[in-house]
Design an enzyme around this catalytic site. Structure first.
Site, short mmCIF file in Angstrom:
data_model
loop_
_atom_site.label_atom_id
_atom_site.label_comp_id
_atom_site.label_asym_id
_atom_site.label_seq_id
_atom_site.Cartn_x
_atom_site.Cartn_y
_atom_site.Cartn_z
N LYS A 177 -8.42 5.68 -19.48
CA LYS A 177 -8.49 6.14 -21.10
C LYS A 177 -7.12 6.33 -21.62
O LYS A 177 -6.92 5.41 -21.91
CB LYS A 177 -9.10 8.18 -20.42
N TYR A 235 -16.60 15.27 -15.88
CA TYR A 235 -17.30 14.55 -15.83
C TYR A 235 -17.98 13.90 -15.08
O TYR A 235 -18.38 14.50 -14.06
CB TYR A 235 -15.57 13.61 -14.89
N ARG A 243 0.90 -1.19 -0.12
CA ARG A 243 0.55 0.07 0.03
C ARG A 243 1.10 1.18 -0.19
O ARG A 243 0.44 2.06 -0.42
CB ARG A 243 -0.86 0.11 1.18
N ASP A 265 -7.98 17.98 -14.27
CA ASP A 265 -8.02 16.82 -15.30
C ASP A 265 -7.02 17.34 -16.31
O ASP A 265 -8.27 17.15 -17.43
CB ASP A 265 -9.51 16.91 -15.42
C1 LIG Z 1 -12.96 8.60 -16.55
C2 LIG Z 1 -12.89 9.89 -15.92
C3 LIG Z 1 -12.86 10.25 -14.99
C4 LIG Z 1 -12.72 9.10 -13.83
O1 LIG Z 1 -12.02 7.87 -13.80
P1 LIG Z 1 -12.21 6.75 -13.44
O2 LIG Z 1 -10.78 6.10 -13.84
O3 LIG Z 1 -13.13 5.73 -14.23
O4 LIG Z 1 -12.54 6.39 -11.85
C5 LIG Z 1 -12.48 11.18 -14.80
N1 LIG Z 1 -11.85 12.34 -15.70
C6 LIG Z 1 -12.77 12.22 -16.85
C7 LIG Z 1 -12.63 13.33 -17.18
C8 LIG Z 1 -12.98 10.61 -16.72
O5 LIG Z 1 -13.06 10.26 -18.40
#
Ligand SMILES: *Cc1c(COP(=O)(O)O)cnc(C)c1O
Length: 384
Positions: free
Chosen positions: A200, A103, A51, A175
């Site tokens: 992604k 998101y 962890r 983000d």
């Molecule tokens: C998918 C996504 C998230 C969240 O991420 P996870 O890996 O699904 O928890 C946050 N911001 C954006 C822009 C995303 O596309």
């Protein structure tokens, strides 16, 4: 050769990476272990418990730091776990000014979890940076930016928001999931924290759920590391390995995502049965000039609305698409189509959604790296 001087296309492959110390393995081994032998109490080789740290995760964290031009990377079990760690820097009574077109899962985390713990959120259209300042008060601690926004593809001027954040001594988190560091590096534009859903584009193959944070400041990194270890939402060694492998081809994949994105956007814009296409590469896009300035290209994410703006027409198109898979998520090699109102953004109240343009007829495409001719032929048969 200094690591810092490497170009992006080399950092994706070599950034923060060294052959494994045990046998010289070129790819970091998947250290599938929870614990590490000690010769005497405290006598370990830098790893005590997975962890706190795991060598495969450390390799990923170093790669993340390198490609985002940061100093410290942290990997989490999901993008949302990474966001969760950032908000845990705050205390009850603190406030956040966040992008409004955001998101859906981030919105849900802010509204339904952290508001219960006394943290306040303001959701603001940040295309006009002046709007942000109206919501800053003595309790404000953090500005949360997503750009391009999801799913409306609005563009926010990161350098301008950073200036504002510095003026008010606020943290700025971006983000960077949609753009990836191939297109933009927010730390270079003055952000303090870069966040990723590595699920992604970074992972890129739709086979893993992972999140990441990158910062430059050592104290901020220490605070986030404390939260990562204390709250425990780390990502496992296998998942770390998969994202590391994904990052090695990020620049090649992104180049093709951008080329195909352009071809699909142009096709949709010229189609008589399409009402509106949202893609920052169009000169008519209100954020085009900023996008041109802060991004290397315009990405493979496109949203559009069929003529008549009917819910039924949108559903018919997404159901007819064959090469585009109807699915949540984005950023993989394969093309996906989504219906935000009923899928990714279903957790946002309809009135709130529609204020931001996320109407029932909106379709979002994550354009993959297949042959563009095939993608356009698929759209052609679905749209009719
Ligand atoms: C998918 C996504 C998230 C969240 O991420 P996870 O890996 O699904 O928890 C946050 N911001 C954006 C822009 C995303 O596309």
């Amino acid at each position: 050769m200094s690591e810092k001087t490497l170009k992006f296309n080399s950092k994706t492959i070599h950034g923060g990476q060294q052959p494994d110390k045990a046998y010289g393995a070129v790819m970091p081994p998947i250290y599938q272990t929870s614990t590490y032998a000690q010769s005497t109490p405290g006598g370990h080789q830098g790893f005590e418990y997975s962890r706190s740290a795991n060598p495969t995760r450390t390799a990923l964290e170093n790669s993340l730091a390198s490609i985002e031009n940061g100093n410290f990377g942290l990997a989490f079990g999901s993008g949302l776990a990474a966001i969760d760690a950032v908000i845990k820097l705050l205390n009850p009574g603190d406030e956040v000014v966040s992008t409004n077109d955001l998101y859906g899962g981030s919105y849900r985390l802010f509204k339904q979890i952290f508001e219960r713990f006394g943290i306040g959120f303001h959701f603001v259209g940040m295309q006009a940076v002046g709007e942000i300042e109206k919501h800053i008060n003595k309790n404000t601690k953090l500005i949360w930016v997503e750009t391009p926004t999801n799913p409306m593809m609005n563009i926010i001027d990161i350098a301008a928001v950073s200036k504002l954040a510095k003026k008010h001594e606020l943290l700025l988190a971006v983000d960077n999931t949609f753009a990836t560091p191939y297109l933009q590096t927010p730390l270079d534009l003055g952000a303090d924290i870069v966040m990723h859903s590595a699920t992604k584009y970074l992972g890129g193959h739709s086979d893993v759920v992972v999140g990441g944070l990158v910062v430059r400041d050592k104290d901020l990194a220490a605070k986030l590391y404390f939260i990562q270890n204390a709250s425990g939402a780390v990502c496992g060694p296998m998942d770390s390995f998969l994202v590391l492998r994904g990052i090695k081809t990020l620049h090649v994949r992104m180049q093709r995502h951008c080329e195909n994105g352009r071809a699909v956007a142009m096709y949709l814009a010229s189609h008589p049965k399409i009402e509106k296409v949202y893609w920052p590469g169009f000169e008519s896009h209100p954020g085009h000039a900023i996008a041109k300035n802060q991004m290397k290209d315009f990405g493979g994410m496109i949203s559009f609305v069929p003529k008549g703006s009917s819910y039924e027409a949108a559903i018919e198109i997404v159901e007819k698409l064959a090469l585009f898979t109807l699915a949540e998520s984005l950023g993989g090699v394969e093309s996906l189509a989504g219906h935000p109102a009923s899928m990714t953004h279903a957790s946002i109240p309809k009135a709130e959604r529609e204020k931001n343009g996320v109407v029932d007829a909106l379709i979002r495409l994550s354009v993959g790296i297949e042959d563009a001719t095939d993608l356009i032929a698929d759209l052609e048969q679905a749209i009719g």
